[in-house]
Every structure is written in structure tokens, then in C-alpha cells.
Design a protein around this motif. Sequence first.
Motif, mmCIF file in Angstrom:
data_model
loop_
_atom_site.group_PDB
_atom_site.id
_atom_site.type_symbol
_atom_site.label_atom_id
_atom_site.label_comp_id
_atom_site.label_asym_id
_atom_site.label_seq_id
_atom_site.Cartn_x
_atom_site.Cartn_y
_atom_site.Cartn_z
ATOM 1 N N ALA A 61 -18.311 -69.612 -14.707
ATOM 2 C CA ALA A 61 -17.936 -70.204 -15.453
ATOM 3 C C ALA A 61 -18.441 -70.136 -16.780
ATOM 4 N N SER A 62 -18.042 -69.947 -18.068
ATOM 5 C CA SER A 62 -18.797 -69.775 -19.367
ATOM 6 C C SER A 62 -17.726 -70.357 -20.480
ATOM 7 N N LYS A 63 -18.208 -70.079 -21.685
ATOM 8 C CA LYS A 63 -17.439 -70.563 -22.803
ATOM 9 C C LYS A 63 -16.136 -70.021 -22.715
ATOM 10 N N SER A 64 -15.996 -68.826 -22.169
ATOM 11 C CA SER A 64 -14.663 -68.122 -22.052
ATOM 12 C C SER A 64 -13.798 -68.387 -21.177
ATOM 13 N N GLY A 65 -14.344 -69.374 -20.195
ATOM 14 C CA GLY A 65 -13.350 -69.879 -18.951
ATOM 15 C C GLY A 65 -13.808 -69.540 -17.738
ATOM 16 N N GLY A 66 -13.258 -69.703 -16.597
ATOM 17 C CA GLY A 66 -13.752 -69.485 -15.365
ATOM 18 C C GLY A 66 -13.015 -68.134 -14.723
ATOM 19 N N PHE A 67 -13.904 -67.361 -13.987
ATOM 20 C CA PHE A 67 -13.300 -66.039 -13.425
ATOM 21 C C PHE A 67 -13.902 -66.153 -12.011
ATOM 22 N N HIS A 68 -13.217 -65.330 -11.220
ATOM 23 C CA HIS A 68 -13.382 -65.135 -9.795
ATOM 24 C C HIS A 68 -13.553 -63.503 -9.579
#
Length: 104
Positions: A61-68
Motif C-alpha cells: 500500500a502506497s500513495k499510488s494505491g494497493g497492489f497484490h
Amino acid sequence: MNDTEFHQLVDIQLQTIEEAIDDSGADIDFETTGNVMTLDFEDRSQIIINRQEPMHEIWLASKSGGFHFKLVDGEWTCSKTGLIFFDMVKQECEKHANEDIDWQ
């Protein structure tokens, strides 16, 4: 892959991130507590990396959103972008630090 193998593989990824940050000289603090690694930046923003044991995934999770990220052909690959986990970590660190980082 069983849970033990999953944790061993994720441990390698987290260790690689720690070493890369140390080697880069970037002003990024990191801490791992339990299943969560937190990267802290000068502007007080954070990147959170979390092991998702039930699904054998790494979540970021970061400024750019959530990633799996799921292990595909030996690479932790993002289900949304197709990027490799370590490449995404580097990219997001540069966004949070608001500067290019000299990754060794």
C-alpha cells in the motif's frame, strides 16, 4: 507452496528491500513487525508491505494505491500492473521520497 516456503520467500524479498535501501543511502526508515514492513519517508508518508499468508500473496500500500503480488514463474508479480514486486517497491520509494534514488 506451503506456508513455511511462503514465509521463507517473503523473508528474502524483505531482506532484499532492507539491503537496497541501506546501499542506496536514501533517507528511508524501515521497520518490520510481525507480518508487516513499514517504510517511512521524510514527508511522513509510508509504504506498507504486508504478508497475506492465507492467499500466499504480498500486499503493498502506497500513495499510488494497493497492489497484490503473487508468485508467478519465480517472480512476485502484481496482479494489477504486471510489475515485479521489487521494481514496484523501488518505483514507489522514489515517488514517496520525491527524488531519484541510486539503487545499486
